[in-house]
Design an enzyme around this catalytic site. Structure first.
Site, PDB file in Angstrom:
ATOM      1  N   PRO A  15       0.811  -1.222   0.000  1.00 54.30           N
ATOM      2  CA  PRO A  15       0.000   0.000   0.000  1.00 54.30           C
ATOM      3  C   PRO A  15       0.847   1.276   0.000  1.00 54.30           C
ATOM      4  CG  PRO A  15      -0.605  -1.474   1.811  1.00 54.30           C
ATOM      5  CD  PRO A  15       0.617  -2.030   1.195  1.00 54.30           C
ATOM      6  N   PRO A  16       0.250   2.400  -0.373  1.00 56.24           N
ATOM      7  CA  PRO A  16       0.995   3.665  -0.407  1.00 56.24           C
ATOM      8  C   PRO A  16       1.505   4.059   0.979  1.00 56.24           C
ATOM      9  CG  PRO A  16      -1.201   3.933  -1.374  1.00 56.24           C
ATOM     10  CD  PRO A  16      -1.151   2.566  -0.803  1.00 56.24           C
TER      11      PRO A  16
ATOM     12  N   HIS B 232     -26.163  11.197  19.957  1.00 53.26           N
ATOM     13  CA  HIS B 232     -25.791  10.192  18.940  1.00 53.26           C
ATOM     14  C   HIS B 232     -24.406   9.596  19.257  1.00 53.26           C
ATOM     15  CE1 HIS B 232     -25.876   8.726  14.661  1.00 53.26           C
ATOM     16  NE2 HIS B 232     -24.571   8.677  14.902  1.00 53.26           N
ATOM     17  N   GLU B 233     -23.434  10.466  19.491  1.00 52.15           N
ATOM     18  CA  GLU B 233     -22.069   9.976  19.775  1.00 52.15           C
ATOM     19  C   GLU B 233     -22.043   9.237  21.110  1.00 52.15           C
ATOM     20  OE1 GLU B 233     -19.705   9.746  17.645  1.00 52.15           O
ATOM     21  OE2 GLU B 233     -20.858  10.927  16.207  1.00 52.15           O
TER      22      GLU B 233
ATOM     23  N   LYS C 291       8.299   2.202   0.764  1.00 54.84           N
ATOM     24  CA  LYS C 291       8.979   1.546  -0.362  1.00 54.84           C
ATOM     25  C   LYS C 291      10.146   2.406  -0.859  1.00 54.84           C
ATOM     26  CE  LYS C 291       4.998   0.998  -2.560  1.00 54.84           C
ATOM     27  NZ  LYS C 291       4.090   1.430  -1.476  1.00 54.84           N
TER      28      LYS C 291
ATOM     29  N   THR D 286       4.065   3.100   2.775  1.00 56.80           N
ATOM     30  CA  THR D 286       4.570   2.111   3.742  1.00 56.80           C
ATOM     31  C   THR D 286       6.103   2.095   3.786  1.00 56.80           C
ATOM     32  OG1 THR D 286       4.097   0.544   1.967  1.00 56.80           O
ATOM     33  CG2 THR D 286       2.633   0.509   3.867  1.00 56.80           C
TER      34      THR D 286
HETATM   35  P1  ATP Z   1       4.100   5.461  -2.341  1.00 54.55           P
HETATM   36  O1  ATP Z   1       3.641   4.089  -2.653  1.00 54.55           O
HETATM   37  O2  ATP Z   1       2.948   6.414  -2.140  1.00 54.55           O
HETATM   38  O3  ATP Z   1       5.170   5.992  -3.246  1.00 54.55           O
HETATM   39  P2  ATP Z   1       6.041   4.667  -0.359  1.00 54.55           P
HETATM   40  O4  ATP Z   1       5.663   3.297   0.098  1.00 54.55           O
HETATM   41  O5  ATP Z   1       7.156   4.779  -1.317  1.00 54.55           O
HETATM   42  O6  ATP Z   1       4.754   5.436  -0.868  1.00 54.55           O
HETATM   43  P3  ATP Z   1       7.609   6.409   1.239  1.00 54.55           P
HETATM   44  O7  ATP Z   1       7.682   7.473   0.195  1.00 54.55           O
HETATM   45  O8  ATP Z   1       8.801   5.577   1.441  1.00 54.55           O
HETATM   46  O9  ATP Z   1       6.361   5.501   0.952  1.00 54.55           O
HETATM   47  O10 ATP Z   1       7.181   7.046   2.633  1.00 54.55           O
HETATM   48  C1  ATP Z   1       6.687   8.370   2.754  1.00 54.55           C
HETATM   49  C2  ATP Z   1       7.092   8.937   4.103  1.00 54.55           C
HETATM   50  O11 ATP Z   1       6.402   8.239   5.141  1.00 54.55           O
HETATM   51  C3  ATP Z   1       8.554   8.742   4.412  1.00 54.55           C
HETATM   52  O12 ATP Z   1       9.305   9.838   3.987  1.00 54.55           O
HETATM   53  C4  ATP Z   1       8.579   8.618   5.924  1.00 54.55           C
HETATM   54  O13 ATP Z   1       8.557   9.884   6.540  1.00 54.55           O
HETATM   55  C5  ATP Z   1       7.260   7.951   6.234  1.00 54.55           C
HETATM   56  N1  ATP Z   1       7.366   6.483   6.334  1.00 54.55           N
HETATM   57  C6  ATP Z   1       6.721   5.583   5.558  1.00 54.55           C
HETATM   58  N2  ATP Z   1       7.006   4.330   5.936  1.00 54.55           N
HETATM   59  C7  ATP Z   1       7.873   4.423   6.960  1.00 54.55           C
HETATM   60  C8  ATP Z   1       8.533   3.467   7.776  1.00 54.55           C
HETATM   61  N3  ATP Z   1       8.341   2.156   7.583  1.00 54.55           N
HETATM   62  N4  ATP Z   1       9.378   3.910   8.741  1.00 54.55           N
HETATM   63  C9  ATP Z   1       9.556   5.229   8.930  1.00 54.55           C
HETATM   64  N5  ATP Z   1       8.943   6.184   8.199  1.00 54.55           N
HETATM   65  C10 ATP Z   1       8.106   5.805   7.232  1.00 54.55           C
END
Ligand code: ATP
Length: 494
Positions: free
Chosen positions: A106-107, A332-333, A111, A109
């Site tokens: 997922p975005p 409600h809450e 990568k 995370t």
């Molecule tokens: P995308 O798929 O959207 O390109 P990505 O998986 O490449 O996202 P990153 O660009 O590596 O994600 O992470 C974005 C920011 O989130 C990083 O600069 C960092 O600040 C934080 N971050 C994400 N994952 C981690 C992690 N596992 N540990 C520490 N910081 C993290």
């Protein structure tokens, strides 16, 4: 050749200026600055360089230690990096080189962070690009960009006296989607073909070893040719972090921030199931901004908790409902919160009637631990918590409002999960084989049964609902502890 000629001409000019009694100090100074800038940019790669008109930022020092909650991915990646580091042995054994690694997940995370850390680990130059940068209207442009990317990687490595280069391609599915599946497929196909050609040409004995790290959220969209052995034949999953992972990430991102002694990061990690590393980084950043806004020198638990709300639901809205609407919202809450607390003691951490994003109010639950498998009982109790708001409104006002729309959508979704997972009276079913209307009938039956249950559950708590609503009107937010005190007082009184 040109360089030598220019150097000769400059030297001749200086000698001539000296002979003519000209003050050459400013020229020498300028030449010195220009040489320093050239050395920093080209030799050290300290400023962005360009490939095919796009800017590529050289590696900031990111190590595997600055990535939290991805231990498995890091181990797998480090293992793969041994292929680059021990290339001589690999060659001696006749093992073919590792050309591509695919990071999928997922975005946000981590990568990109992992790819950068891999480059630092192997002392490789790092070029970062994205699949979308290769796709143009005109056939051939993308393929040309792929070619220049590879030659630039070689060039940069040579300039920086490095033996390895890592090319990171984010959104690989844009460049490497299944061939023939795009409307302007000629351009897409040519670009992908060029990438395959370049990858096939990579060898272990070349002067500069190149490794491609691709990242995608949709590995299922990739062309099979990319995944076959010899191309991206290593796949590393980069999943959402578990509770320990979230704690590790929170620790990393708060290391440079002034935290109050009372801050319990573990509590924040528990409350943020489903958050990515990027979300968690944002939580710590927002908490620091909130503290600054309040002129507080330290970041407190309250700031962090509010930051979680902000990241989850969006910015606080300026709109102010009328007093009458606010009272209904508070009831409600309170309904959600009381049902949640009665069914799962100590699970509610925060109830608020502050409007954020799409939500008018919000009740936050803290699961005991991360949950990946759900029983029917669990799903039913989750439906009960969803229905708690509408049932509380009915008990206190004699009718409900449109405020329950999203709660009902969620309750129906959960009822369908019960049915499609084979947990309902219908037994194991294939949704598409159900007679028309059967799904609706079965989910309505579940919802009606749960609604009755919640009504019976909430009836004895009407006084507590009123008291909680009053507190919410006064303070906007009630903590889990305050909620429990109200419930305890009521049970002592009865
Ligand atoms: P995308 O798929 O959207 O390109 P990505 O998986 O490449 O996202 P990153 O660009 O590596 O994600 O992470 C974005 C920011 O989130 C990083 O600069 C960092 O600040 C934080 N971050 C994400 N994952 C981690 C992690 N596992 N540990 C520490 N910081 C993290």
């Amino acid at each position: 050749m040109v360089k030598e000629f220019l150097a000769g001409a400059a030297a001749a000019l200086l000698v001539f200026a000296l002979l003519m009694d000209f003050n050459i100090t400013p020229f020498l100074l300028l030449a010195g600055i220009a040489a320093l800038a050239y050395w920093m940019i080209v030799k050290k790669g300290m400023l962005p360089t360009t490939i095919g008109g796009k800017s590529y930022t050289p590696l900031e020092k990111i190590s595997f230690n600055s990535i939290g909650g991805q231990d498995t991915a890091i181990t797998e990646l480090k293992e793969a990096m041994e292929f680059m580091l021990r290339s001589k042995e690999i060659r001696a054994m006749g093992i073919r080189p590792l050309k591509g690694i695919l990071l999928s997940g997922p975005p946000g995370t981590g990568k990109t962070l992992l790819a950068k850390a891999a480059a630092a680990y192997t002392d490789a130059v790092f070029l970062e690009t994205s699949g979308s940068e290769f796709i143009e209207m005109y056939a051939g442009v993308g393929a040309q960009r792929v070619r220049s990317l590879f030659s630039r990687a070689r060039e940069m490595a040579k300039q920086q006296h490095k033996k390895r280069a890592i090319i990171f391609i984010d959104e690989l599915e844009v460049l490497g989607g299944k061939r023939g599946s795009h409307s302007s497929h000629l351009e897409y196909d040519q670009t992908l073909n060029q990438l395959l050609v370049e990858m096939d040409g990579l060898k272990t004995d070349s002067e500069v070893q190149i490794l491609i790290i691709g990242a995608t959220n949709r590995a299922d969209l990739l062309d099979q040719a990319l995944l076959r052995p010899g191309r991206f034949d290593r796949q590393v999953r980069v999943d959402l972090p578990d509770r320990e992972g979230r704690l590790a990430i929170l620790k990393l991102h708060t290391a440079n921030k002034p935290l109050a002694a009372e801050v319990d990061l573990d509590m924040i990690a528990r409350e943020t199931f489903g958050f990515s590393g990027a979300h968690l980084e944002s939580v710590t950043n927002e908490a620091a901004i909130l503290a600054l806004r309040e002129k507080s020198p330290l970041i407190t638990q309250k700031h962090l908790s509010e930051a979680v709300d902000k990241v989850m639901l969006g910015e606080k809205l300026g709109r102010k409902p009328s007093q009458e609407e606010l009272y209904r919202l508070a009831i409600h809450e309170a309904g959600h919160a009381v049902v949640g607390e009665v069914l799962r003691p100590r699970s509610i951490t925060r109830v608020t009637i502050t409007s954020r994003g799409q939500a008018l109010g919000y009740t936050r639950q803290k699961p005991e631990h991360d949950i990946y498998l759900y029983t029917r009982e669990y799903l039913e109790s989750q439906i009960d918590i969803c229905l708690g708001g509408a049932v509380a409104e009915t008990l206190i006002f004699g009718g409900r409002s449109t405020g329950s729309l999203n709660d009902f959508k969620e309750a129906i979704r959960l009822a369908r999960v019960i049915i499609t997972s084979g947990l309902s009276e219908l037994g194991v079913i294939a949704e598409e084989n159900l007679p028309p209307g059967q799904m609706h009938k079965a989910s309505s039956a579940i919802i009606t049964k749960e609604e009755k249950k919640v009504t019976e559950l909430l009836k004895p708590y009407q006084q507590a609902l009123g008291e909680l609503a009053q507190q919410l009107l006064e303070k906007e937010t009630v903590t889990g502890q305050e909620l429990r005190s109200v419930l305890e007082r009521q049970s002592i009184a009865s």
